[in-house]
Design a protein around this motif. Sequence first.
Motif, PDB file in Angstrom:
ATOM      1  N   GLY A 208       0.692  -1.315   0.148  1.00  0.00           N
ATOM      2  CA  GLY A 208      -0.026  -0.069  -0.026  1.00  0.00           C
ATOM      3  C   GLY A 208       0.891   1.285   0.014  1.00  0.00           C
ATOM      4  N   THR A 209       2.013   1.308  -0.082  1.00  0.00           N
ATOM      5  CA  THR A 209       2.939   2.196  -0.032  1.00  0.00           C
ATOM      6  C   THR A 209       3.403   2.513  -1.485  1.00  0.00           C
ATOM      7  N   VAL A 210       4.045   3.584  -1.644  1.00  0.00           N
ATOM      8  CA  VAL A 210       4.638   4.041  -3.015  1.00  0.00           C
ATOM      9  C   VAL A 210       5.936   4.334  -3.137  1.00  0.00           C
ATOM     10  N   SER A 211       6.960   3.654  -4.074  1.00  0.00           N
ATOM     11  CA  SER A 211       7.965   4.000  -4.117  1.00  0.00           C
ATOM     12  C   SER A 211       8.578   4.888  -5.106  1.00  0.00           C
ATOM     13  N   ALA A 212       9.174   6.207  -4.695  1.00  0.00           N
ATOM     14  CA  ALA A 212       9.087   7.302  -5.636  1.00  0.00           C
ATOM     15  C   ALA A 212      10.852   7.341  -5.696  1.00  0.00           C
ATOM     16  N   ARG A 213      11.200   7.463  -7.092  1.00  0.00           N
ATOM     17  CA  ARG A 213      12.642   7.543  -7.778  1.00  0.00           C
ATOM     18  C   ARG A 213      12.585   8.835  -8.329  1.00  0.00           C
ATOM     19  N   LEU A 214      13.559   9.730  -7.786  1.00  0.00           N
ATOM     20  CA  LEU A 214      13.544  11.248  -8.123  1.00  0.00           C
ATOM     21  C   LEU A 214      14.870  11.717  -8.752  1.00  0.00           C
ATOM     22  N   ALA A 215      14.718  12.757  -9.704  1.00  0.00           N
ATOM     23  CA  ALA A 215      15.952  13.271  -9.919  1.00  0.00           C
ATOM     24  C   ALA A 215      15.727  14.693 -10.535  1.00  0.00           C
ATOM     25  N   ALA A 216      16.786  15.726 -10.533  1.00  0.00           N
ATOM     26  CA  ALA A 216      16.242  17.008 -10.722  1.00  0.00           C
ATOM     27  C   ALA A 216      17.512  17.668 -11.443  1.00  0.00           C
ATOM     28  N   VAL A 217      17.631  18.567 -12.209  1.00  0.00           N
ATOM     29  CA  VAL A 217      18.546  19.697 -12.670  1.00  0.00           C
ATOM     30  C   VAL A 217      17.937  20.990 -12.355  1.00  0.00           C
ATOM     31  N   GLY A 218      18.517  21.718 -11.591  1.00  0.00           N
ATOM     32  CA  GLY A 218      18.240  23.012 -11.260  1.00  0.00           C
ATOM     33  C   GLY A 218      17.413  23.260  -9.952  1.00  0.00           C
ATOM     34  N   ASP A 219      16.854  24.003  -9.453  1.00  0.00           N
ATOM     35  CA  ASP A 219      16.155  24.351  -8.332  1.00  0.00           C
ATOM     36  C   ASP A 219      14.689  23.992  -8.183  1.00  0.00           C
ATOM     37  N   SER A 220      14.179  23.370  -9.210  1.00  0.00           N
ATOM     38  CA  SER A 220      12.878  22.765  -8.802  1.00  0.00           C
ATOM     39  C   SER A 220      13.034  21.738  -7.862  1.00  0.00           C
ATOM     40  N   ALA A 221      12.117  21.141  -7.012  1.00  0.00           N
ATOM     41  CA  ALA A 221      12.280  20.266  -5.876  1.00  0.00           C
ATOM     42  C   ALA A 221      11.120  19.283  -5.700  1.00  0.00           C
ATOM     43  N   ALA A 222      11.508  18.466  -4.750  1.00  0.00           N
ATOM     44  CA  ALA A 222      10.631  17.434  -4.289  1.00  0.00           C
ATOM     45  C   ALA A 222      10.563  17.487  -2.668  1.00  0.00           C
ATOM     46  N   TRP A 223       9.390  17.132  -2.251  1.00  0.00           N
ATOM     47  CA  TRP A 223       9.442  17.294  -0.659  1.00  0.00           C
ATOM     48  C   TRP A 223       8.402  15.775  -0.364  1.00  0.00           C
ATOM     49  N   LEU A 224       8.463  15.607   1.063  1.00  0.00           N
ATOM     50  CA  LEU A 224       7.652  14.488   1.404  1.00  0.00           C
ATOM     51  C   LEU A 224       6.664  15.293   2.688  1.00  0.00           C
ATOM     52  N   LEU A 225       5.443  15.384   2.533  1.00  0.00           N
ATOM     53  CA  LEU A 225       4.869  15.813   3.782  1.00  0.00           C
ATOM     54  C   LEU A 225       4.444  14.347   4.604  1.00  0.00           C
ATOM     55  N   SER A 226       5.029  14.633   5.861  1.00  0.00           N
ATOM     56  CA  SER A 226       4.873  13.595   6.658  1.00  0.00           C
ATOM     57  C   SER A 226       4.705  13.638   7.988  1.00  0.00           C
ATOM     58  N   GLY A 227       3.727  13.359   8.900  1.00  0.00           N
ATOM     59  CA  GLY A 227       3.774  13.711  10.234  1.00  0.00           C
ATOM     60  C   GLY A 227       3.646  15.352  10.292  1.00  0.00           C
ATOM     61  N   GLY A 228       3.288  15.979   9.429  1.00  0.00           N
ATOM     62  CA  GLY A 228       2.904  17.347   9.536  1.00  0.00           C
ATOM     63  C   GLY A 228       4.191  18.045   9.294  1.00  0.00           C
ATOM     64  N   GLN A 229       5.370  17.537   8.818  1.00  0.00           N
ATOM     65  CA  GLN A 229       6.437  18.171   8.323  1.00  0.00           C
ATOM     66  C   GLN A 229       6.863  18.005   6.828  1.00  0.00           C
ATOM     67  N   PHE A 230       7.339  19.054   6.485  1.00  0.00           N
ATOM     68  CA  PHE A 230       7.841  18.959   4.979  1.00  0.00           C
ATOM     69  C   PHE A 230       9.274  18.612   4.883  1.00  0.00           C
ATOM     70  N   ILE A 231       9.525  17.491   4.636  1.00  0.00           N
ATOM     71  CA  ILE A 231      10.688  16.771   4.574  1.00  0.00           C
ATOM     72  C   ILE A 231      11.288  17.011   2.868  1.00  0.00           C
ATOM     73  N   PRO A 232      12.333  17.756   2.849  1.00  0.00           N
ATOM     74  CA  PRO A 232      13.253  17.891   1.442  1.00  0.00           C
ATOM     75  C   PRO A 232      13.770  16.742   1.115  1.00  0.00           C
ATOM     76  N   LEU A 233      13.278  16.264  -0.171  1.00  0.00           N
ATOM     77  CA  LEU A 233      13.943  15.058  -0.863  1.00  0.00           C
ATOM     78  C   LEU A 233      15.159  15.544  -1.740  1.00  0.00           C
ATOM     79  N   LEU A 234      14.895  16.827  -2.562  1.00  0.00           N
ATOM     80  CA  LEU A 234      15.930  17.152  -3.219  1.00  0.00           C
ATOM     81  C   LEU A 234      15.458  18.350  -4.114  1.00  0.00           C
ATOM     82  N   GLY A 235      16.514  18.991  -4.646  1.00  0.00           N
ATOM     83  CA  GLY A 235      16.360  20.204  -5.327  1.00  0.00           C
ATOM     84  C   GLY A 235      16.344  21.609  -4.480  1.00  0.00           C
TER      85      GLY A 235
END
Length: 334
Positions: A208-235
């Motif tokens: 029931g979970t989702v596995s995310a593989r992420l990549a970036a060039v530049g300052d666009s970004a990804a976060w995980l909103l978990s437990g009320g916290q915005f956890i930066p993943l990259l970018g």
Amino acid sequence: MSLFSKFRGPDDAAAGAAADPPPTAAQPAEPIALESNSYPVWPSDRPIVVGRPTPVFEPVAVGDEFRRVPYRPDTVLDGWSTGAFTVRAASMRGHLHRHNGAPRQDDLAITHALGHRLNVAVADGVSGAAQSHVGATTAVRYASQWLADSAPAGDSDIEWHTLFQYAAWALIEQTVTVLGLPEADAGLADQLLVTTLVVGACDALADGTVSARLAAVGDSAAWLLSGGQFIPLLGGKSASAAGLSSSAVDGLPRVPAEIATARAIVRPGDVLLMGTDGFGDPLGGGDGQVGDLFRGLLAGRVPSLVEFGHALDFSRETFDDDRTLVAIWPRPQQ
């Protein structure tokens, strides 16, 4: 009281004081009925104000110096559920571009396959490049389709460098269309079509979970909103030794030797976010009013499409860049 009334000005808060809390996705909102042929008052006729607002004005049409074909709307709004995912997505001009007649330089693209794979691409055309909106659209469309066609399933590594190299070449080829050149020109692409790009391949897992593989060039970004916290993943913006954020932006068609990558497991109740700096800069570490706004919007509930777009179009002084955000919730398999 409305969920978002605390972020509006005093007059707006008073006007919305009697409103009911927004329903969750499992409890659709009651339709607003027309009475006596009058138009109903709806909170989205005013922006959500966070702190000090930007001035209110009517947006200006895109200027003659920018390409008008194909048509480029001020705002893109999308959202749906399929298989293991629920998605909300929006991309819109910021207050600066609505004021000066520049086009929306952000863009997004999403593909899905058989309900168990979601491919997402988000791009932010660099402001100093005159046709960067074309670059952003080219990058997200190419990248999302490449992931659909070429990214392996499961935990296998993705050839990220290959993806970004091919996306860069797609930008270079656009110089033929944009400028009417007889052949592609990498130098002009680097002047006119520069764009950031963050991409993600999301796979539904049996638990029931989702596995995310992420990549970036530049300052666009990804976060995980978990437990009320915005956890930066990259970018995101890079900071100097003094703690100051840099405004310098790396972007395609230049491909760095090292691609920033990350992996994340998105559990039920979590939200995976991918967006441009128009969202990331005012969000910061997620501890301020913008973080409060989006915690209330996204945590433990799925907003309607219009509600999602209305929230992303919040008004806050000095934060006037284009904004793009994609939110992904794991969806229980039926």
